[in-house]
Design an enzyme around this catalytic site. Structure first.
Site, mmCIF file in Angstrom:
data_model
loop_
_atom_site.group_PDB
_atom_site.id
_atom_site.type_symbol
_atom_site.label_atom_id
_atom_site.label_comp_id
_atom_site.label_asym_id
_atom_site.label_seq_id
_atom_site.Cartn_x
_atom_site.Cartn_y
_atom_site.Cartn_z
ATOM 1 N N HIS A 71 3.093 -1.409 17.647
ATOM 2 C CA HIS A 71 3.206 -1.768 19.060
ATOM 3 C C HIS A 71 3.223 -1.052 20.160
ATOM 4 C CE1 HIS A 71 4.818 -5.387 21.286
ATOM 5 N NE2 HIS A 71 5.794 -4.582 21.794
ATOM 6 N N ASP A 143 0.017 -13.581 24.932
ATOM 7 C CA ASP A 143 0.755 -13.023 23.722
ATOM 8 C C ASP A 143 0.516 -13.975 22.441
ATOM 9 O OD1 ASP A 143 2.810 -11.971 22.138
ATOM 10 O OD2 ASP A 143 4.364 -12.644 23.235
ATOM 11 N N GLU A 210 -2.050 -5.438 18.477
ATOM 12 C CA GLU A 210 -1.223 -5.204 17.256
ATOM 13 C C GLU A 210 -2.203 -5.877 16.017
ATOM 14 O OE1 GLU A 210 1.899 -7.739 18.479
ATOM 15 O OE2 GLU A 210 2.365 -6.157 20.237
#
Length: 245
Positions: A71, A143, A210
């Site tokens: 992350h 996101d 990620e």
């Protein structure tokens, strides 16, 4: 879980000759509700050609669920340079995973074409980030998880993301053995602890890429399995390659 791997103190071992450092720990049976004693290693290697490689390995003594990633936040102008909204991002992904308003995938594979989720050609991160679109409204920015194009072959590295910044000319290429990548544009960084320059980061001061399996995989039969069984080896790699224009 509330006290996940990111909140644990790991043991570590450096190897100066190989240019590596390995972090390792054992997650005991039942920790955070997960079955099995899970041994995990995360090995970082840095090479003279400016490539940072992360190898994630794990074994278990009972069937369990595992999905490991990294992350780190990236800002190719420097950690205190401010917003990354002018960075350009390209994703080798023609589909993404829509979510509900809690950011849990619905199970659908949606095409990015014709939506603000389309990064199949280089695009400034901030160009469409304020568009009235469910995924962007739910997260106050990006996101979401994008699905890597092409077949999934275990152990095969493929490039999934290229991040660049024009002022510095720096380029980051991200490749992985994993089938997807979550992109998070630091939408809630404001109020973070003070950085080494003495100020908290602001929203959108960094972007995380990620590489991972698809989130919520145990609840979606069409997603690659996230179950690790005794005798199997979890072994995934992420490479961060730094270049200049």
């Amino acid at each position: 879980g509330p006290t996940g791997f990111m909140n644990r103190i790991w043991d570590s071992e450096a190897n100066a000759q190989e240019g590596t450092v390995t972090f390792y720990r054992t997650s005991p049976d039942g920790e955070e509700g997960y079955p099995g004693n899970l041994t995990v290693k995360a090995t970082y290697a840095w090479t003279d050609d400016n490539v940072l490689t992360l190898r994630l390995q794990a074994e278990t003594d009972a069937p369990t669920v595992i999905n490991l990633t990294n992350h780190a936040y990236w800002n190719l102008e420097g950690h205190n340079a401010g917003s990354i909204l002018d960075h350009e991002l390209q994703l080798e992904c023609s589909r993404y995973l829509p979510t509900d308003d809690t950011l849990i995938p619905t199970g659908e594979f949606a095409p990015v074409a014709g939506t603000p989720m389309d990064f199949t050609t280089p695009k400034k991160i901030g160009r469409d980030i304020k568009t009235d679109f469910p995924a962007l409204n739910y997260g106050k920015g990006y996101d979401n998880c994008w699905v890597a194009d092409g077949p999934i072959r275990k152990g095969e590295l493929k490039t999934v993301a290229i991040l660049s910044s024009q002022p510095s000319g720096r380029i980051l290429e991200v490749s992985t053995t994993q089938p997807a990548a979550q992109v998070y544009t630091g939408n809630w960084l404001a109020g973070s602890p003070a950085n080494k320059a003495g100020r908290p980061y602001d929203d959108y001061d960094g972007v995380a890429i990620e590489c991972q399996n698809m989130p919520d995989a145990p609840n979606h039969a069409d997603f690659p399995s996230a179950v690790l069984r005794p005798g199997e080896k979890y072994d995934e790699t992420i490479k961060f390659s730094f270049k200049t224009k």
